[in-house]
Design a protein around this motif. Structure first.
Motif, PDB file in Angstrom:
ATOM      1  N   GLY A  22       0.809  -1.211   0.000  1.00 51.53           N
ATOM      2  CA  GLY A  22       0.000   0.000   0.000  1.00 51.53           C
ATOM      3  C   GLY A  22       0.846   1.267   0.000  1.00 51.53           C
ATOM      4  O   GLY A  22       0.557   2.225  -0.718  1.00 51.53           O
ATOM      5  N   VAL A  23       1.896   1.260   0.805  1.00 54.97           N
ATOM      6  CA  VAL A  23       2.793   2.422   0.846  1.00 54.97           C
ATOM      7  C   VAL A  23       3.502   2.592  -0.498  1.00 54.97           C
ATOM      8  O   VAL A  23       3.653   3.712  -1.001  1.00 54.97           O
ATOM      9  CB  VAL A  23       3.827   2.258   1.982  1.00 54.97           C
ATOM     10  N   LEU A  24       3.931   1.471  -1.089  1.00 53.81           N
ATOM     11  CA  LEU A  24       4.580   1.532  -2.398  1.00 53.81           C
ATOM     12  C   LEU A  24       3.622   2.077  -3.453  1.00 53.81           C
ATOM     13  O   LEU A  24       4.022   2.876  -4.316  1.00 53.81           O
ATOM     14  CB  LEU A  24       5.060   0.133  -2.790  1.00 53.81           C
ATOM     15  N   ALA A  25       2.358   1.685  -3.390  1.00 56.16           N
ATOM     16  CA  ALA A  25       1.355   2.203  -4.330  1.00 56.16           C
ATOM     17  C   ALA A  25       1.155   3.699  -4.140  1.00 56.16           C
ATOM     18  O   ALA A  25       0.973   4.445  -5.114  1.00 56.16           O
ATOM     19  CB  ALA A  25       0.031   1.458  -4.149  1.00 56.16           C
ATOM     20  N   ALA A  26       1.193   4.162  -2.890  1.00 61.46           N
ATOM     21  CA  ALA A  26       1.045   5.597  -2.623  1.00 61.46           C
ATOM     22  C   ALA A  26       2.219   6.379  -3.203  1.00 61.46           C
ATOM     23  O   ALA A  26       2.033   7.442  -3.825  1.00 61.46           O
ATOM     24  CB  ALA A  26       0.937   5.835  -1.118  1.00 61.46           C
ATOM     25  N   LEU A  27       3.432   5.876  -3.015  1.00 59.88           N
ATOM     26  CA  LEU A  27       4.616   6.542  -3.569  1.00 59.88           C
ATOM     27  C   LEU A  27       4.570   6.550  -5.095  1.00 59.88           C
ATOM     28  O   LEU A  27       4.848   7.572  -5.739  1.00 59.88           O
ATOM     29  CB  LEU A  27       5.877   5.839  -3.082  1.00 59.88           C
ATOM     30  N   SER A  28       4.222   5.403  -5.689  1.00 57.18           N
ATOM     31  CA  SER A  28       4.152   5.307  -7.143  1.00 57.18           C
ATOM     32  C   SER A  28       3.084   6.249  -7.701  1.00 57.18           C
ATOM     33  O   SER A  28       3.296   6.919  -8.722  1.00 57.18           O
ATOM     34  CB  SER A  28       3.843   3.863  -7.544  1.00 57.18           C
ATOM     35  N   SER A  29       1.953   6.343  -7.026  1.00 55.02           N
ATOM     36  CA  SER A  29       0.875   7.233  -7.472  1.00 55.02           C
ATOM     37  C   SER A  29       1.317   8.689  -7.435  1.00 55.02           C
ATOM     38  O   SER A  29       1.046   9.460  -8.367  1.00 55.02           O
ATOM     39  CB  SER A  29      -0.362   7.032  -6.595  1.00 55.02           C
ATOM     40  N   ALA A  30       2.003   9.064  -6.365  1.00 55.42           N
ATOM     41  CA  ALA A  30       2.456  10.452  -6.251  1.00 55.42           C
ATOM     42  C   ALA A  30       3.468  10.785  -7.357  1.00 55.42           C
ATOM     43  O   ALA A  30       3.430  11.879  -7.943  1.00 55.42           O
ATOM     44  CB  ALA A  30       3.071  10.686  -4.872  1.00 55.42           C
ATOM     45  N   VAL A  31       4.363   9.838  -7.646  1.00 56.06           N
ATOM     46  CA  VAL A  31       5.377  10.071  -8.689  1.00 56.06           C
ATOM     47  C   VAL A  31       4.729  10.242 -10.062  1.00 56.06           C
ATOM     48  O   VAL A  31       5.019  11.196 -10.804  1.00 56.06           O
ATOM     49  CB  VAL A  31       6.385   8.905  -8.709  1.00 56.06           C
ATOM     50  N   TRP A  32       3.820   9.328 -10.416  1.00 54.25           N
ATOM     51  CA  TRP A  32       3.225   9.384 -11.748  1.00 54.25           C
ATOM     52  C   TRP A  32       2.170  10.489 -11.864  1.00 54.25           C
ATOM     53  O   TRP A  32       1.943  11.001 -12.963  1.00 54.25           O
ATOM     54  CB  TRP A  32       2.648   8.022 -12.134  1.00 54.25           C
ATOM     55  N   PHE A  33       1.582  10.857 -10.750  1.00 49.57           N
ATOM     56  CA  PHE A  33       0.709  12.038 -10.748  1.00 49.57           C
ATOM     57  C   PHE A  33       1.524  13.278 -11.121  1.00 49.57           C
ATOM     58  O   PHE A  33       1.106  14.098 -11.950  1.00 49.57           O
ATOM     59  CB  PHE A  33       0.072  12.201  -9.370  1.00 49.57           C
ATOM     60  N   ASP A  34       2.693  13.396 -10.521  1.00 47.38           N
ATOM     61  CA  ASP A  34       3.590  14.513 -10.827  1.00 47.38           C
ATOM     62  C   ASP A  34       4.021  14.472 -12.297  1.00 47.38           C
ATOM     63  O   ASP A  34       3.970  15.485 -13.013  1.00 47.38           O
ATOM     64  CB  ASP A  34       4.798  14.433  -9.892  1.00 47.38           C
TER      65      ASP A  34
END
Length: 249
Positions: free
Chosen positions: A57-69
């Motif tokens: 879940g934490v990895l998904a949050a980090l990945s989402s923030a990166v690709w959102f940017d």
């Protein structure tokens, strides 16, 4: 699906799913607000967290923030954000995503505990019914041996009738373990080496004992689970006491 396989799938999904969804949202980035785009990515985080563990879940949050940017904020296809509101949204996406992953992992743990406790309670009820039905002591012993292997995660279990021999480590009535009558710290030291005695008694009468053999490197179960094992042994004591002569020990 086994937990280890599910966790591996969740970890892969945590890396790839936010990327795929962010790419799919790129045609909409000029029509939807950054907040709405971020909310769609939160849905991905929730899905991954529900499938896997807290780390996924934490990895998904980090990945989402990166690709959102990278894909959904100006300037596009760059790891920079020029608009202050987009920076706030990206930070909130990460924070909310991490929080959601923790909640999902906690809910998954509670569900596992509930299912496990229900299974343990069913074991106790099954054995109680067997004793009440007047089953032979051997039948009760055999059933409880199998239950102890499952409940405690043992490599093996056997039962010894009659007199006490030696002084092996003992699983006591309070769920603690003693070695040479001294308390053994299961949390710090794990199971003691060799077989562990679990007595089957009726009142003050010693009637026999289960000899428990933990699997190498196995983590001892929590106190509540060990107390289930003690309760199962008590049912064997009751069956033996009803069936025949008592041996004091």
């Amino acid at each position: 699906m086994k937990s280890s396989l599910r966790d591996r799938i969740a970890a892969i999904s945590a890396l790839l799913a936010p990327l795929v969804v962010a790419l799919a949202l790129t045609p909409l980035r000029t029509h939807l607000s950054s907040a709405n785009l971020a909310l769609l990515l939160v849905v991905v985080i929730v899905a991954v967290s529900a499938l896997g563990n807290r780390a996924a879940g934490v990895l998904a949050a980090l990945s989402s923030a990166v690709w959102f940017d990278f894909f959904l904020t100006r300037p596009y296809q760059r790891f920079t954000i020029s608009h202050g509101d987009d920076i706030t949204t990206a930070v909130l996406l990460l924070a909310v995503g991490v929080a959601v992953s923790q909640l999902a992992a906690h809910a998954r743990k509670l569900k596992l505990i509930t299912v496990t406790d229900a299974r343990h309670l069913a074991h106790v009820h099954d054995t109680a019914r067997l004793v009440q039905a007047g089953a032979s002591p051997d039948a009760v012993v055999d059933q409880v041996c199998g239950q102890l292997v499952e409940v405690l995660g043992l490599q093996g279990c056997r039962f010894e009738y009659g007199s006490l021999l030696g002084r092996p480590p003992r699983l006591e009535q309070d769920g603690q373990v003693t070695v040479d009558r001294a308390h053994w710290d299961l949390d710090q030291d794990g199971w003691p080496p060799g077989e562990i005695e679990l007595r089957a008694s009726a009142g003050a009468h010693y009637l026999g004992r289960f000899m428990l053999l933990p699997a190498p490197g196995a983590v001892p179960p929590p106190l509540q689970t060990r107390l289930v094992a003690v309760s199962l042994a008590d049912h064997v004591g009751a069956a033996l006491d009803t069936a025949g002569p008592v041996l004091d020990g």
